[in-house]
Design an enzyme around this catalytic site. Structure first.
Site, mmCIF file in Angstrom:
data_model
loop_
_atom_site.group_PDB
_atom_site.id
_atom_site.type_symbol
_atom_site.label_atom_id
_atom_site.label_comp_id
_atom_site.label_asym_id
_atom_site.label_seq_id
_atom_site.Cartn_x
_atom_site.Cartn_y
_atom_site.Cartn_z
ATOM 1 N N GLN A 548 0.714 -1.105 -0.033
ATOM 2 C CA GLN A 548 0.125 0.210 0.073
ATOM 3 C C GLN A 548 0.810 1.347 -0.126
ATOM 4 O O GLN A 548 0.627 2.375 -0.692
ATOM 5 C CB GLN A 548 -1.158 0.097 1.268
ATOM 6 C CG GLN A 548 -2.198 1.152 0.900
ATOM 7 C CD GLN A 548 -3.259 0.625 2.148
ATOM 8 O OE1 GLN A 548 -3.193 1.036 3.058
ATOM 9 N NE2 GLN A 548 -4.154 -0.227 1.621
ATOM 10 N N TYR A 552 5.653 0.548 3.663
ATOM 11 C CA TYR A 552 5.320 -0.865 4.175
ATOM 12 C C TYR A 552 6.476 -2.072 3.403
ATOM 13 O O TYR A 552 6.375 -3.123 3.718
ATOM 14 C CB TYR A 552 3.790 -1.221 3.950
ATOM 15 C CG TYR A 552 2.862 -0.233 4.667
ATOM 16 C CD1 TYR A 552 3.368 0.613 5.513
ATOM 17 C CD2 TYR A 552 1.703 -0.225 4.426
ATOM 18 C CE1 TYR A 552 2.492 1.311 6.152
ATOM 19 C CE2 TYR A 552 0.614 0.733 4.896
ATOM 20 C CZ TYR A 552 1.085 1.524 5.828
ATOM 21 O OH TYR A 552 0.399 2.355 6.539
ATOM 22 N N ILE A 553 6.933 -1.410 2.567
ATOM 23 C CA ILE A 553 7.984 -2.404 1.675
ATOM 24 C C ILE A 553 9.005 -3.097 2.732
ATOM 25 O O ILE A 553 9.311 -4.121 2.791
ATOM 26 C CB ILE A 553 8.734 -1.526 0.970
ATOM 27 C CG1 ILE A 553 7.867 -1.382 -0.356
ATOM 28 C CG2 ILE A 553 10.037 -2.251 0.470
ATOM 29 C CD1 ILE A 553 7.778 -2.527 -1.424
ATOM 30 N N HIS A 593 4.840 7.579 7.039
ATOM 31 C CA HIS A 593 4.482 7.395 5.476
ATOM 32 C C HIS A 593 5.116 8.582 4.833
ATOM 33 O O HIS A 593 4.721 9.202 3.958
ATOM 34 C CB HIS A 593 2.824 7.924 5.675
ATOM 35 C CG HIS A 593 1.962 7.079 6.317
ATOM 36 N ND1 HIS A 593 1.902 6.979 7.611
ATOM 37 C CD2 HIS A 593 1.144 6.141 5.765
ATOM 38 C CE1 HIS A 593 0.801 6.031 8.180
ATOM 39 N NE2 HIS A 593 0.502 5.351 6.853
#
Length: 805
Positions: A548, A552-553, A593
């Site tokens: 997403q 988050y990778i 983020h």
């Protein structure tokens, strides 16, 4: 062995099967024993073997059919022997790191022993018919790292069964009947990857059989320290299916119980192959007669009682007892004397294979040594440094079992010794070394990527005279629509990717149009989203795995680095996994983020294309390019570009963005500004203000970080401007350092600079939250203008007086 299969065969056929199985088990054990001795005598570097797991692997092999796939680990040698995809000579070839791909077909000497693989692709990169062979995905060492990939290998069968148009020629599947077989040691089940994969497999309900070889230890650590309950079957019982809820068929069996193992795998196969019900076969009471590896002895940590039990319940010992006991109840299978004779014969065969393989390994190096010595002696006869060269020659001669390293290191040292001499023999030696090193480059450093991505024909977007302006998300959505229409092998999955069409509506409405098999949601489980993609790609599909956000990778970076990025390389070009990872990032506001991990990603995923489009049209072009290539990639879409208007191309689904090429988006003469992603928009605005200050800026969009600027356009720009600034939202020393090294060193840009190169990056910390956090954490327009101006002021102080004095 009261199974249906046994009841269908004659006793003579049964005898033949039993003797064959014993031969395979005993041969595999002998390979383990002899290989350990080869390591301990120094002829091999390291050894890790599958002794103690022979019987369950033979039982598993009996239900492993053409088209099936294994995703296992370094204890599975008996299984590979049993399915006919490993020879004793090939095992020893890997032990010695023989680099002949014909003699060591799993990796061409690139992987340590007991890392298995079968060939999936031809030399030209085309797929073999995988339904006509037994398949093993290339192993990796990280514990439980094979489990995420298993999901995709099994899910592919479900996809092919539900979407038959994806494989009309049955090259990859026959009605989705293939099973994904996964193997893992009991200690590795403590890893999160195992539990995430088990949970995902239960949700997906795919034809998957997980075998757990349970010998009670993780190296020296016993089960009581590994997991809450020592009995894994009990711990896994919550996943067991019942009348009301989906789940697994869980089967428990002893590792020394030959008939019980045959029955267990016969049942598991029926559930998985016919009904796509995942199964777990918990094989208890396995042994590990030689301990974990050649790095140590298990006598250090196992009690005398445990060691005695392991001898008594050794699988081969119990199998022998089982065979000989038949004479007491019915017809004899084989006598004890005949069994002894068979064992003696097998030992001789294994020893002969080992001896031949050692010669196959050593002889080319001895030939290399001879060539080098001839050249060195010729040089010595002409050189004033003959005495020193003679010492090196004698040292090399003394090595009876040399490594290539010994030969080449000697040659290189001698070349340094004669650095001031101008001799024909020296030139001959250097030419020989250059020629050999060129070949060794192919042996050890080739096939990181296939090279297809940079060869895709470039097709530019076309536009009407007055193109309609659309949100960027609409352009990428419409492009995906064309791709799913064009490629039945294409599917996408991820968190929120299905029903709502991803969080930014880049897949809006596509699940309703193409179905849940092709456009699907997943749980929040990045590691196994990645694994699904790897496995699906290894079975001929074209998956797009949604992660997403770029941050988050990190949850699946281990799998990208250790598995995806190395598939082609570690298999020496015999397997591939052209997975596309779709994510979004750049200029996001907040610590978690921020999309600022590019430097770390770049350093860990060599073998994967890293693409950083500045807008959604460029992103769409990358997807179109990748679908025509066969390489894995990460595409980082600009999150703050989804709602920005872009002109709509008329050739949606057809235009391509070239991989490995930069784009000059503004020409200038005074300074070159390189950037990528969302920061490009800020740089373009800054360039406009700099123009007003009298500074002519050339702006270049990197577009692609791996590979980067294969045409050396940055060097061409620097030849004109003589100054370089890299603007990057990553931390200092991150992606900017990677880009700088490429430009200055690989492209020779250093020699055209009139000023020191400058990097304008984010602060060392993660970005603080909100607009002001972004302003003070990452490069702003003001930062760029002021720092570029300062650079020009230092070069031309009269023309550009200091701003703050």
């Amino acid at each position: 062995m009261e199974t249906q299969e046994v009841n269908k065969i004659t006793f003579e056929e049964f005898k033949s099967q039993i003797i064959s199985d014993y031969r395979t088990a005993f041969m595999s054990r002998e390979v383990s024993l002899l290989s350990r001795r080869e390591v301990l005598t120094g002829k091999a570097k390291f050894g890790i073997f599958g002794d103690g797991k022979e019987l369950p692997q033979i039982a598993m092999a009996k239900v492993f059919k053409n088209g099936d796939f294994r995703s296992g680990y370094y204890r599975d040698q008996t299984f590979m022997f049993a399915i006919g995809e490993l020879k004793t000579s090939e095992f020893f070839a890997q032990l010695y790191a023989l680099t002949d791909i014909e003699k060591e077909p799993a990796s061409g000497g690139r992987q340590m022993t007991s890392h298995f693989a079968t060939r999936s692709i031809n030399d030209d990169g085309s797929w073999r018919n995988l339904t006509q062979q037994k398949n093993s995905s290339s192993d990796i060492s990280p514990t439980a790292g094979q489990m995420p990939r298993l999901l995709g290998l099994a899910q592919a069968s479900k996809y092919y069964r539900n979407v038959p148009e994806a494989d009309t020629e049955n090259n990859f599947s026959v009605n989705g009947n293939e099973i994904g077989f996964g193997t893992i040691g009991d200690a590795s089940t403590s890893e999160g990857h195992f539990w995430e994969a088990v949970n995902a497999g239960g949700v997906l309900q795919i034809p998957m059989i997980i075998s757990i070889w349970d010998d009670g230890y993780g190296i020296s650590v016993p089960a009581k320290y590994q997991r809450t309950k020592s009995n894994l079957s009990e711990l896994l019982s919550g996943f067991k299916r019942n009348e009301n809820e989906r789940g697994y068929e869980i089967i428990t069996v002893k590792g020394w119980d030959y008939p019980g193992l045959i029955d267990a795998y016969s049942r598991a196969e029926k559930f998985a192959r016919e009904h796509h019900i995942p199964c777990i076969v918990h094989v208890q009471e396995c042994t590990q007669p030689q301990g974990h590896s050649t790095s140590g002895s298990h006598e250090r940590y196992k009690s005398e009682d445990r060691l005695t039990w392991e001898k008594e319940f050794d699988g081969i010992t119990k199998f022998r007892e089982y065979i000989l006991a038949f004479a007491d109840h019915s017809e004899e299978i084989i006598s004890a004397d005949e069994l002894d004779e068979l064992e003696t014969k097998i030992k001789a065969e294994v020893k002969a294979a080992q001896k031949q393989c050692w010669e196959d390994y050593l002889n080319p190096i001895l030939d290399l040594k001879t060539q080098a010595l001839n050249l060195l002696e010729k040089l010595s006869s002409e050189s004033s440094n003959a005495a020193f060269i003679g010492i090196e020659i004698n040292n090399l001669k003394a090595k009876k079992s040399p490594f290539k390293r010994d030969v080449y290191s000697t040659v290189r040292k001698v070349i340094r010794l004669v650095r001031q001499e101008n001799l024909a023999s020296k030139s001959a030696l250097i030419s020989w070394l250059d020629e050999k090193f060129e070949k060794e480059e192919e042996t050890y450093s080739s096939k990181l990527v296939s090279g297809t991505a940079i060869k895709v024909e470039q097709v530019s977007p076309t536009y009407d005279e007055n193109p309609e302006m659309e949100d960027g998300r609409v352009i990428v959505r419409n492009n995906f629509d064309k791709l799913f229409e064009k490629y039945p092998k294409a599917l996408v999955f991820g968190e929120d990717a299905g029903n709502i069409g991803d969080v930014n509506q880049g897949l809006e409405g596509l699940q309703a149009k193409y179905g849940i098999d092709r456009i699907s949601d997943t749980g929040i489980r990045e590691a196994t989203i990645l694994g699904q993609g790897i496995g699906l790609a290894m079975r001929g599909l074209r998956p797009i795995a949604e992660i997403q956000y770029l941050d988050y990778i990190l949850y699946c970076l281990q799998g990208i680095s250790d598995d995806l990025a190395t598939v082609l390389y570690r298999s020496c070009g015999t397997q591939k996994a052209p997975l596309i990872i779709r994510t979004r990032g750049h200029r996001l506001e907040g610590i978690w983020h921020s999309g600022s991990q590019m430097g770390g990603i770049l350093n860990l995923v060599r073998g994967v294309n890293i693409l950083v489009p500045r807008n959604l049209t460029k992103a769409a072009g990358f997807y179109n390019t990748l679908m025509q290539a066969d390489e894995p990639a990460i595409v980082v879409e600009s999150l703050n570009g989804y709602r920005l208007k872009e002109p709509t191309p008329t050739n949606i689904g057809e235009f391509t963005t070239p991989i490995g090429e930069v784009e000059v988006t503004k020409e200038g003469n005074d300074i070159t500004l390189l950037t990528y992603g969302s920061t490009w928009r800020i740089v373009m605005d800054a360039a406009k203000e700099l123009e007003q200050l009298g500074i002519s800026v050339e702006v270049i969009d990197a577009q692609s970080l791996l590979p980067f600027d294969i045409k050396n356009d940055l060097a061409k720009s620097l030849a004109k401007t003589n100054r370089l600034v890299i603007v990057d939202e990553d931390v200092p020393g991150g992606a900017s350092a990677f880009l700088l090294q490429n430009i200055l060193e690989n492209q020779g840009g250093y020699f055209t600079l009139d000023s020191a190169p400058l990097t304008i990056t984010a602060k060392a910390h993660r970005p603080a939250y909100a607009t002001d956090g972004d302003y003070f954490s990452k490069p702003s327009l003001d930062d760029i203008v002021e720092k570029v101006y300062k650079l020009m002021s230092e070069a031309k102080p009269n023309e550009f007086p200091s701003l703050f004095e």
